[in-house]
Design an enzyme around this catalytic site. Structure first.
Site, short mmCIF file in Angstrom:
data_model
loop_
_atom_site.label_atom_id
_atom_site.label_comp_id
_atom_site.label_asym_id
_atom_site.label_seq_id
_atom_site.Cartn_x
_atom_site.Cartn_y
_atom_site.Cartn_z
CB VAL A 144 0.15 12.28 -8.08
CG1 VAL A 144 -0.52 12.94 -6.88
CG2 VAL A 144 0.16 13.24 -9.27
CB CYS A 145 0.81 7.39 -5.88
SG CYS A 145 -0.92 7.39 -6.39
N GLY A 146 3.73 8.54 -5.75
CA GLY A 146 5.11 8.44 -5.28
C GLY A 146 5.51 9.67 -4.50
#
Length: 165
Positions: free
Chosen positions: A50-52
């Site tokens: 999700v962060c990527g």
């Protein structure tokens, strides 16, 4: 200063800070960009899917954000070496700042630190004068996207037209 739920609220003065932005120790903070809107994108950790996706989305949205002269600063508690490898792997060109030592100090000041020891998935738009214009806390598993950021930048641009023109 934050609301009872934690995240700093619009109308508050944005806490100042500088954090390492590169392995050579170059320090970066929102005060360097006074006169321009600054987007603080707090995120839990490098290398999570999700962060990527979230950080890659902000890189892809750079042409739109540039129209507002906005600066994006990503912040997590990961170290600068992790940030460097993560940014290189995802083609991220905006600064990823290491809120590493003391761990989460800046995230705490913005009300964006979790009991689990990570930055929350939070967005804060700071106006050109250094005041929080908009903030949003997202569940850790949800990419908040860029629409809220763009809406906040739109409102700032429209406010400036009214007061300047």
């Amino acid at each position: 200063m934050s609301d009872p739920n934690g995240l700093i609220q619009p109308g508050r003065s944005a806490p100042g800070f500088t954090l390492a932005g590169t392995p050579d120790g170059h320090q970066v903070g929102p005060e360097q960009f006074r006169g321009r809107p600054v987007v603080l994108a707090f995120y839990p950790a490098d290398w999570s899917p999700v962060c990527g996706d979230q950080m890659s989305l902000y890189q892809a949205a750079k042409p739109i954000l540039d129209q507002y002269q906005a600066v994006v600063l990503g912040l997590s508690v990961d170290n600068i070496w992790s940030h460097r490898a993560f940014a290189e792997s995802r083609g991220i060109e905006f600064p990823l700042l290491a809120d590493f030592e003391p761990k989460g100090e800046v995230a705490r000041r913005y009300g964006a630190y979790t009991p689990g020891g990570e930055a929350a998935r939070a967005l804060v738009v700071i106006d050109p004068a250094g005041t929080v214009a908009w903030s949003h806390l997202s569940p850790p598993e949800i990419n908040p996207g860029a629409d809220g950021i763009i809406d906040a930048l739109d409102r700032l641009a429209n406010d400036r037209k009214v007061t300047v023109g």
